[in-house]
Design a protein around this motif. Structure first.
Motif, PDB file in Angstrom:
ATOM      1  N   SER A   1       0.923  -1.164   0.040  1.00 24.78           N
ATOM      2  CA  SER A   1       0.219  -0.065   0.150  1.00 24.78           C
ATOM      3  C   SER A   1       0.858   1.289  -0.123  1.00 24.78           C
ATOM      4  O   SER A   1       1.827   1.248   0.498  1.00 24.78           O
TER       5      SER A   1
ATOM      6  N   LYS B   1      -9.443   2.081   3.067  1.00 23.90           N
ATOM      7  CA  LYS B   1      -9.028   1.825   1.923  1.00 23.90           C
ATOM      8  C   LYS B   1      -9.586   0.551   1.480  1.00 23.90           C
ATOM      9  O   LYS B   1      -9.598  -0.788   2.308  1.00 23.90           O
TER      10      LYS B   1
ATOM     11  N   SER C   1      -4.693   4.620  -2.750  1.00 22.77           N
ATOM     12  CA  SER C   1      -6.149   4.515  -2.403  1.00 22.77           C
ATOM     13  C   SER C   1      -6.832   2.947  -2.297  1.00 22.77           C
ATOM     14  O   SER C   1      -7.850   2.990  -1.986  1.00 22.77           O
ATOM     15  N   ARG C   2      -5.836   2.300  -2.488  1.00 25.35           N
ATOM     16  CA  ARG C   2      -6.081   0.768  -2.396  1.00 25.35           C
ATOM     17  C   ARG C   2      -5.264   0.203  -1.380  1.00 25.35           C
ATOM     18  O   ARG C   2      -3.801   0.601  -1.416  1.00 25.35           O
TER      19      ARG C   2
END
Length: 429
Positions: free
Chosen positions: A148, A157, A200-201
């Protein structure tokens, strides 16, 4: 045994290279009557006919390019049962010089894979973190890597999970894991799309779900064509459970797995009786935070056939309990979108044949995770089957780059692919 024996071995050398015969004992890899062998089955054209073939306990390795034949790994008794269905069954003989196909050094062993994972984590400590979700039957770590970028989104997320090598002999899937590890770390900060996605993930990669089977398949220096794990079966001298028939969703419900421990598709004594399945399932369940499953999308990599598959596998129906029309349409649209980028064929899993106790059915049916199987290169056994030449690794792993990134992009709200983000995701989309 009434199946014919093919008398033109030179014409089938690609098949022999694709699937070397098992060097294990008869008890391990077949029944007391003899070890598993490979057969060409001519005749089954429909999913229903292929399901009947699979219900004999044989492993359907691939569907023929003409869609009117399959190759299977089966015991002689299973092959006879297939012939009793009215199909023409041909045993594929293996020339003496191809009985023990040497392990291709281009592919990573479990120990080499561990070294790669450790190096990635050491080289990118701010991005990648290694953990173990648990141990295999023989005590090997089932590794997980969390990747991440910026952490401002925290636990909010969406998470994307990639699993690999449920079946030991599917060696290209490990190379796919290595490709993803490298892509998501080395290209963060330089590739705009990857950087935005990782900010964002959260990515989870489990590079080998079946390490015991992987070690057994290669430790002799020659491939053993081993599929299952290495767990003994009580009351039998047969070895191993098919991990992808052991998941706890409609386990053993529908003739999509075998109750015989000698079968390639043995479903195990009970759901999650295979320790590898149990610890991975526990890991997925652990990602429920404040009542919400943080993993929203998943790909399980297999070989071979060049397919993108989605649930359900246990039924031919598109909709039903746990699968609304919108659920199905979002799966299908995502599957077709990914297939446009890698050239695979997109279809519901049961369009091949019925399976039960599979990871995709469990991920969606039990956890609500959009879940896909990628059957990687080759498209048929003539391209190398379970053991394609190492020269294809770079091209065939990179081939899935855009598909992986597309699924990751939709992980915030998979229903966005059918234009229904407001209905299902609200302001979070």
């Amino acid at each position: 045994m009434r199946a014919r024996t093919l008398l033109t071995p030179l014409a089938l050398v690609p098949l022999f290279l694709a699937t070397a015969v098992s060097s294990g004992s008869a008890a391990e890899s077949g029944t007391p009557e003899g070890p598993d062998r490979q057969y060409l089955v001519e005749g089954p054209e429909t999913p229903q006919e292929r399901t009947q073939v699979a219900r004999t306990g044989a492993s359907v390795d691939a569907v023929g390019e003409d869609a009117a034949s399959v190759t299977v790994t089966a015991t002689p008794g299973e092959a006879e049962a297939i012939e009793d269905l009215g199909h023409e069954v041909t045993e594929v003989p293996v020339p003496n010089d191809l009985l023990h196909q040497p392990v291709d050094p281009a592919y990573h062993t479990y120990d080499e894979l561990t070294g790669v994972v450790d190096k990635v984590v050491a080289d990118f400590p701010s991005l990648a973190e290694k953990t173990s979700v648990g141990s295999s039957h023989e005590g090997r770590d089932i590794m997980a890597v969390r990747i991440s970028g910026e952490e401002e989104a925290g636990e909010d997320k969406p998470e994307v999970l990639f699993t690999h090598q449920q079946h030991a002999r599917e060696v290209l899937t490990v190379e796919m894991a290595i490709y993803l590890l490298t892509m998501f770390t080395e290209e963060y900060g330089s590739d705009e799309r990857i950087t935005e996605l990782l900010d964002s993930r959260t990515i989870w990669i489990l590079p080998s779900v079946n390490p015991d089977g992987a070690v057994y398949d290669t430790e002799s220096g020659s491939y053993r064509n081993w599929r299952k794990n290495r767990q003994p079966n009580s009351g039998s001298n047969a070895m191993g459970t098919d991990l992808n028939r052991n998941w706890d969703y409609n386990w053993g419900c529908c003739g999509g797995s075998s109750g015989s421990p000698y079968s390639q598709t043995y479903r195990g004594a009970s759901p999650e009786s295979a320790p590898e399945v149990n610890v991975v399932a526990d890991f997925v369940r652990s990602r429920v935070v404040d009542g919400e499953q943080r993993i929203t999308a998943h790909i399980d990599f297999h070989t071979y056939g060049e397919l993108v598959l989605w649930p359900y596998g246990y039924t031919y129906d598109e909709t039903g309990p746990g699968m609304s029309r919108d659920d199905y349409d979002a799966h299908a649209e995502l599957g077709e979108l990914m297939a446009e980028t890698n050239g695979y064929t997109p279809q519901q899993s049961s369009d091949l044949y019925v399976t039960d106790g599979s990871i995709n059915d469990w991920m969606w049916g039990d956890q609500g995770i959009f879940s896909f199987t990628f059957e990687m290169h080759p498209g048929s056994f003539t391209g190398g089957g379970f053991y394609p030449p190492g020269g294809v690794i770079e091209e065939e792993t990179a081939r899935n780059r855009d598909a992986v990134l597309d699924l990751t992009a939709y992980a915030d709200c998979p229903y966005r692919v059918i234009g229904k983000e407001a209905e299902y995701c609200g302001s979070a989309a």
